[in-house]
Write a protein that holds these residues in place. Structure first.
Motif, PDB file in Angstrom:
ATOM      1  N   THR A   1      -7.310   3.281  11.300  1.00  0.00           N
ATOM      2  CA  THR A   1      -7.901   3.110   9.962  1.00  0.00           C
ATOM      3  C   THR A   1      -7.676   4.371   9.112  1.00  0.00           C
ATOM      4  N   GLU A   2      -7.682   5.527   9.751  1.00  0.00           N
ATOM      5  CA  GLU A   2      -7.429   6.737   8.958  1.00  0.00           C
ATOM      6  C   GLU A   2      -5.972   6.794   8.476  1.00  0.00           C
ATOM      7  N   ILE A   3      -5.060   6.396   9.345  1.00  0.00           N
ATOM      8  CA  ILE A   3      -3.638   6.390   8.942  1.00  0.00           C
ATOM      9  C   ILE A   3      -3.428   5.389   7.796  1.00  0.00           C
ATOM     10  N   ILE A   4      -4.032   4.218   7.926  1.00  0.00           N
ATOM     11  CA  ILE A   4      -3.852   3.192   6.887  1.00  0.00           C
ATOM     12  C   ILE A   4      -4.464   3.675   5.557  1.00  0.00           C
ATOM     13  N   SER A   5      -5.554   4.397   5.640  1.00  0.00           N
ATOM     14  CA  SER A   5      -6.154   4.933   4.406  1.00  0.00           C
ATOM     15  C   SER A   5      -5.206   5.910   3.721  1.00  0.00           C
ATOM     16  N   VAL A   6      -4.541   6.737   4.522  1.00  0.00           N
ATOM     17  CA  VAL A   6      -3.564   7.672   3.947  1.00  0.00           C
ATOM     18  C   VAL A   6      -2.452   6.878   3.256  1.00  0.00           C
ATOM     19  N   ALA A   7      -1.957   5.854   3.960  1.00  0.00           N
ATOM     20  CA  ALA A   7      -0.865   5.043   3.405  1.00  0.00           C
ATOM     21  C   ALA A   7      -1.312   4.384   2.093  1.00  0.00           C
ATOM     22  N   ALA A   8      -2.499   3.792   2.102  1.00  0.00           N
ATOM     23  CA  ALA A   8      -2.997   3.105   0.898  1.00  0.00           C
ATOM     24  C   ALA A   8      -3.127   4.097  -0.257  1.00  0.00           C
ATOM     25  N   GLY A   9      -3.572   5.293   0.043  1.00  0.00           N
ATOM     26  CA  GLY A   9      -3.707   6.312  -1.001  1.00  0.00           C
ATOM     27  C   GLY A   9      -2.344   6.691  -1.580  1.00  0.00           C
TER      28      GLY A   9
ATOM     29  N   VAL B   1      -7.527  -2.357  -0.706  1.00  0.00           N
ATOM     30  CA  VAL B   1      -6.281  -2.452   0.070  1.00  0.00           C
ATOM     31  C   VAL B   1      -6.577  -2.200   1.551  1.00  0.00           C
ATOM     32  N   VAL B   2      -6.068  -3.097   2.418  1.00  0.00           N
ATOM     33  CA  VAL B   2      -6.249  -2.958   3.870  1.00  0.00           C
ATOM     34  C   VAL B   2      -4.881  -3.038   4.531  1.00  0.00           C
ATOM     35  N   GLY B   3      -4.834  -2.731   5.816  1.00  0.00           N
ATOM     36  CA  GLY B   3      -3.553  -2.823   6.494  1.00  0.00           C
ATOM     37  C   GLY B   3      -3.690  -2.575   7.968  1.00  0.00           C
TER      38      GLY B   3
ATOM     39  N   ARG C   1      -3.038  -6.233  -0.519  1.00  0.00           N
ATOM     40  CA  ARG C   1      -3.925  -5.913  -1.642  1.00  0.00           C
ATOM     41  C   ARG C   1      -5.387  -6.240  -1.314  1.00  0.00           C
ATOM     42  N   SER C   2      -5.618  -7.199  -0.407  1.00  0.00           N
ATOM     43  CA  SER C   2      -7.016  -7.544  -0.096  1.00  0.00           C
ATOM     44  C   SER C   2      -7.140  -8.024   1.346  1.00  0.00           C
TER      45      SER C   2
ATOM     46  N   GLN D   1      -3.107 -12.934   8.808  1.00  0.00           N
ATOM     47  CA  GLN D   1      -2.264 -12.220   9.765  1.00  0.00           C
ATOM     48  C   GLN D   1      -2.864 -12.244  11.174  1.00  0.00           C
ATOM     49  N   ILE D   2      -4.191 -12.392  11.232  1.00  0.00           N
ATOM     50  CA  ILE D   2      -4.897 -12.121  12.488  1.00  0.00           C
ATOM     51  C   ILE D   2      -4.887 -13.331  13.425  1.00  0.00           C
ATOM     52  N   PHE D   3      -4.593 -13.049  14.679  1.00  0.00           N
ATOM     53  CA  PHE D   3      -4.596 -14.083  15.721  1.00  0.00           C
ATOM     54  C   PHE D   3      -5.821 -13.880  16.603  1.00  0.00           C
TER      55      PHE D   3
END
Ligand SMILES: Cc1ncc(COP(=O)(O)O)c(C=O)c1O
Length: 480
Positions: free
Chosen positions: A81-89, A97-99, A261-262, A269-271
């Protein structure tokens, strides 16, 4: 010290000495391209010894942890989650934005296409054959995704000089079955950024999703200064972006991300599956067991380099790339294709066989990447210029100049025009056998040289080429 039993591919009856095992492993790299010398212009992202040592240590620290279950390994959840936050920023995403962290650009793209397909299944059940509209320069991973998830790719031509996607052709290709538009920032082959703002507006106009492939650009363009056009979540129509860390983020391999975006969109995406006798499987990504090593290594390098470090590396790479491109345009017979926006670019020749040039450079200890002609892009050689290459630019240019001179008089390389036209009606398996005599390879070993094989393949329609390449790989990955 006993030697490892000489039975390649068979499990040793007894264990072996660790030093000997490591020695053998190192020896296996003997024929690899010499990346550590900065002489390889593809596949390699080398941040230098200090950063590399940290990446190794961080990877090692999380070698065993499993990102499969965040309740058992909250550390992996926190890393992700921290890496994705960096990417989103970096991509100017708002708080919505999530990922997810994935194993590579291909997995990110597979997920994005699956998400678009499953969303269409839920919200537009009238669509029987979903379609994805993409420019001919989009990465092959989108075609792989289309094959895997039964989506029809609708390919649009790019501008033949700039190699950029043409928004008007994309608009014309949209119909009631379209579920997703694709554009690149930048494209791999020529390093150009598609007109994202215009394509985003078309996506909004037609109410379809839009994926920006920033696998190459996500960790590069945000540090490349004000001349870079807006390509990210600032463009209103952009709904999903793939962005790799194991390229210009200089993370260990196995590090990419897919952002939406949301979370309403990411839900597709989730299984989740608890309808069996085992543990509940709830996977946001393709993989289930997920090593946390790549996540830790990625987190470490992001924090080690910081914005300043990435800006410095991008500055170096931009300047080295401009120097190399100017020098290439100066070599008689060679010219760069289009106008790259970054450190990826390619060059072609009207007079020299570029596959032979790549082979000659390989003999001089360099790796540059041959690319087949396709659409408006002729046969060419691609370069990705990274931090590890920067110190070697002068040596590279001088060898490239000499190499171009040396092969100028070396005579023609046999190509597909030498083939009996009857051969083209054969199956890939039959054609492969027929070509063995010309290529000198039965496909079970790696060929000594690739220029003749590439020249031959370059002249074939891509479907036939793909059949032969698949046949080759089916043979190559045989028993040792
Ligand atoms: C633009 C682009 N997209 C996607 C990919 C696929 O990434 P990977 O090789 O990590 O699967 C690449 C790889 O070079 C790329 O350049």
């Amino acid at each position: 010290m006993a030697g490892i039993e000489n039975k390649p591919g068979a499990l040793s009856e007894k264990g072996n000495d660790p030093d000997l095992i490591l020695k053998k492993l190192k020896a296996m790299k003997g024929r690899d391209v010499p990346w550590a010398d900065g002489r390889v212009f593809a596949y390699i992202y080398d941040p230098g010894p200090e950063a590399s040592a940290l990446v190794h240590q961080a990877f090692d620290l999380f070698l065993t942890e499993n990102g499969l279950d965040p309740t058992a390994f909250p550390s992996a959840l926190k890393l992700e989650t921290e890496i994705i936050s960096v990417a989103a920023g970096l991509l100017h995403g708002d708080a919505g934005v999530v990922g997810n962290f994935t194993s590579g650009g291909t997995e990110s793209i597979l997920l994005s296409v699956k998400t678009a397909r499953d969303r269409a299944r839920a919200l537009q059940p009238e669509i029987r054959q979903p379609e994805l509209v993409l420019p001919e320069t989009a990465h092959a991973a989108f075609f792989k995704a289309c094959q895997y998830f039964d989506v029809k790719p609708v390919v649009t031509a790019v501008d033949p000089l700039s190699y950029r996607a043409q928004p008007n052709l994309i608009r014309d290709a949209i119909n009631a079955n379209t579920i997703l538009l694709v554009a690149s920032a930048p494209s791999y082959a020529h390093g150009v950024i598609d007109p994202i703002t215009e394509i985003g507006a078309i996506a909004m106009e037609h109410d379809v999703l839009m994926h920006v492939d920033a696998c190459m650009g996500g960790m590069y363009l945000p540090f490349a200064g004000p001349d870079i056009p807006v390509f990210d979540f600032r463009v209103p129509g952009v709904t999903q972006i793939s962005m790799d860390f194991h390229k210009w983020g200089y993370a260990a391999k196995g590090a990419s991300s897919i952002l939406y975006r949301s979370d309403e969109l990411r839900r597709y995406q989730i299984f989740a599956w608890s309808g069996w006798t085992g543990y509940s499987v709830v996977n946001p990504t393709v993989l289930s067991t997920r090593g946390a090593g790549p996540m830790a290594a990625c987190w470490a390098i992001l924090n080690f380099l910081g914005r300043e470090g990435y800006e410095r590396m991008v500055r170096e790479c931009q300047s080295a790339s401009r120097r190399i491109q100017a020098a290439i345009d100066d070599i008689p017979g060679l010219h760069c294709l289009g106008r790259s926006d970054c450190n990826l670019f390619s060059f072609a020749s009207d007079s020299l066989n570029v596959f032979r040039l790549a082979e000659d450079m390989r003999e001089r200890g360099w790796y540059i990447q041959p690319q087949f002609g396709f659409g408006p892009s002729p046969a060419n050689v691609h370069l990705s210029v990274g931090h590890g290459n920067v110190a070697h630019v002068d040596d590279f240019m001088s060898d490239l100049r000499e190499s171009a001179l040396a092969i100028a008089d070396s005579g023609p390389v046999p190509d597909a025009s030498h083939l009996d036209p009857g051969l083209l009606d054969l199956s890939p398996q039959q054609l492969f056998k027929e070509l063995q005599t010309i290529t000198g390879s039965d496909g079970r070993q790696l060929p000594e040289r690739m220029d003749q094989i590439n020249s031959l393949l370059d002249g074939l329609p891509h479907e036939m080429r793909d059949g032969l390449l698949a046949e080759f790989v089916n043979r190559l990955y045989g028993r040792p």
